[in-house]
Design an enzyme around this catalytic site. Structure first.
Site, short mmCIF file in Angstrom:
data_model
loop_
_atom_site.label_atom_id
_atom_site.label_comp_id
_atom_site.label_asym_id
_atom_site.label_seq_id
_atom_site.Cartn_x
_atom_site.Cartn_y
_atom_site.Cartn_z
N ARG A 21 5.89 -0.61 -4.29
CA ARG A 21 7.45 -0.39 -5.26
C ARG A 21 6.92 0.58 -6.42
NH1 ARG A 21 4.49 -6.23 -4.55
NH2 ARG A 21 6.71 -8.01 -4.26
N HIS A 33 -1.73 3.04 2.52
CA HIS A 33 -1.87 2.20 3.59
C HIS A 33 -2.47 3.32 4.67
CE1 HIS A 33 2.11 0.42 1.98
NE2 HIS A 33 1.22 -0.58 1.93
N GLU A 90 0.12 6.77 1.12
CA GLU A 90 -0.77 7.28 1.40
C GLU A 90 -2.05 6.28 1.49
OE1 GLU A 90 -2.67 10.54 2.46
OE2 GLU A 90 -0.31 10.99 2.68
N ASP A 112 -6.04 -4.71 -3.67
CA ASP A 112 -5.75 -6.29 -3.49
C ASP A 112 -7.19 -7.05 -3.66
OD1 ASP A 112 -2.29 -6.54 -3.15
OD2 ASP A 112 -2.71 -4.74 -2.48
N LEU A 156 -1.38 4.07 -6.51
CA LEU A 156 0.29 3.99 -5.51
C LEU A 156 0.18 2.47 -5.22
CD1 LEU A 156 -1.36 7.18 -2.56
CD2 LEU A 156 -0.25 6.85 -5.26
N SER A 157 1.60 2.01 -4.66
CA SER A 157 2.19 1.16 -4.50
C SER A 157 3.52 1.26 -3.39
CB SER A 157 1.96 -0.23 -5.55
OG SER A 157 3.12 -0.76 -5.33
N GLY A 181 -6.92 -3.53 1.32
CA GLY A 181 -7.26 -2.30 0.12
C GLY A 181 -7.75 -3.12 -0.93
P1 AMP Z 1 1.10 -4.51 1.08
O1 AMP Z 1 2.00 -3.33 2.86
O2 AMP Z 1 1.30 -3.84 -0.51
O3 AMP Z 1 0.48 -5.55 1.94
O4 AMP Z 1 -0.71 -3.14 1.83
C1 AMP Z 1 -0.93 -3.67 2.93
C2 AMP Z 1 -2.34 -3.25 3.03
O5 AMP Z 1 -2.95 -1.90 2.04
C3 AMP Z 1 -2.69 -4.56 1.68
O6 AMP Z 1 -4.46 -4.37 2.50
C4 AMP Z 1 -3.56 -2.97 0.25
O7 AMP Z 1 -4.46 -3.91 -0.50
C5 AMP Z 1 -3.48 -1.47 0.50
N1 AMP Z 1 -3.11 -1.26 -0.03
C6 AMP Z 1 -1.78 -0.81 -0.80
N2 AMP Z 1 -1.68 0.00 -1.33
C7 AMP Z 1 -3.15 0.91 -1.50
C8 AMP Z 1 -3.86 1.31 -2.21
N3 AMP Z 1 -3.31 2.85 -3.21
N4 AMP Z 1 -5.28 2.13 -1.79
C9 AMP Z 1 -5.87 1.30 -0.79
N5 AMP Z 1 -5.24 0.42 -0.34
C10 AMP Z 1 -3.45 0.34 -0.49
#
Ligand code: AMP
Length: 298
Positions: A187, A37, A35, A150, A184-185, A147
């Site tokens: 991982r 993303h 969610e 990060d 949310l992550s 996001g």
């Molecule tokens: P990632 O796939 O972890 O590299 O994240 C891709 C993008 O989604 C990055 O800009 C992250 O900061 C953003 N993102 C990851 N988790 C979240 C979250 N819980 N809420 C908002 N944005 C997120």
């Protein structure tokens, strides 16, 4: 929805869309979409008529002993998620498309990339800024979405775009959390029930900082220590950092500022998690500070 691994297809589709005067939005991700993303995709859809999502687990931002091989890659599920979310194009390149044979160029933002995450993950941000620049060059979006989760990453990307005069607007979207506060992550799917309870202490530690500051406490060293202690006293948690920083410089102020970022990184067993929380103190006269009010995205 167009699905392609070929940058030429991306350029062609973006050019066609631009000819129709659509604004192009890019949401760079490593996949395993959730969610968080999707909130970036929604923000892109609100502003742009053509939305591109990239799915690419970027090897250069992982250290030698990090979880690159284990990182989840549920491509089919991600494509379905994108289709349902109204994404116009998914770009999922192969590694040698992004890093062709003999590739020797990296981009690095000095200073900001050395602190916090940079201290614990040497070379991480060099990989991030390099891949983001490459994706921006392939897609040529008008707007790119990142996001707040990060926080340091979006700050570095903003600086890179400013420094290199890249013709793109950067948007930072709020962190999406589970009902209990856990950010949310991708991982998180590897956390078992007990680890998830431990992971929640990241959010608790940030909330503790916010509560103490809003209550009028001014001893930042003591608050940082309390954040650290809260994490460190949790079984299975090892703290990398737990601090309060200036939203633009990431330096640690000695006195509360009108705007600050509480920020933490910790490992729950082998899984490394990060989180942060913007804190605004309305009671502090921003004019009091020489640098004036500090801005960061809400
Ligand atoms: P990632 O796939 O972890 O590299 O994240 C891709 C993008 O989604 C990055 O800009 C992250 O900061 C953003 N993102 C990851 N988790 C979240 C979250 N819980 N809420 C908002 N944005 C997120």
């Amino acid at each position: 929805m167009i699905v392609t691994a070929d940058p030429t297809d991306v350029s062609r589709a973006v050019k066609d869309a631009r000819d129709n005067t659509a604004r192009i939005g890019l949401v760079p991700t490593m996949g395993a979409l959730h969610e968080g993303h999707l909130s970036l995709v929604q923000a892109a859809r609100d502003e742009c008529r053509f939305v591109v999502v990239s799915l690419f687990v970027n090897p250069t931002q992982f250290g030698p002993h990090e979880d690159f091989d284990l990182y989840p890659r549920p491509l089919e599920a991600d494509l379905t998620t994108c289709r349902n979310a109204g994404v116009n194009l998914v770009f999922h390149p192969e590694t040698d498309t992004i890093y062709p044979d003999g590739c020797a160029t990296f981009v690095e933002v000095d200073g900001l990339s050395q602190t916090l995450e940079g201290r614990f993950r040497p070379g991480h941000f060099r990989g991030v800024t390099t891949v983001v620049l490459t994706l921006l060059n392939i897609v040529r979006p008008d707007v790119a979405y990142f996001g707040h989760k990060d926080y340091q990453q979006q700050l570095l990307i903003r600086q890179m775009c400013r420094d290199l005069a890249l013709p793109v607007e950067i948007r930072t979207c709020p962190t999406v959390r589970a009902a209990d506060g856990l950010a949310l992550s991708s991982r998180n799917r590897y956390l078992d029930a007990e680890q998830r309870r431990s992971a929640l202490t990241l959010w608790e530690s940030l909330s503790l900082a916010r509560d103490q500051l809003v209550a009028g406490k001014t001893d930042l060293a003591a608050i940082r220590q309390a954040m650290h202690n809260h994490l460190a006293s949790t079984p299975r948690v090892n703290v990398d950092y737990a601090t309060i920083v200036h939203p633009d410089t990431l330096e640690e102020p000695s006195q509360p500022l009108p705007n600050m970022i509480a920020i933490v990184a910790a490992r729950v067993d082998d899984l490394r998690l990060i989180d942060n929380l913007p804190i605004t103190l309305h009671t502090i006269e921003s004019a009091f500070y020489a640098s004036g009010p500090v801005s960061y995205p809400s």
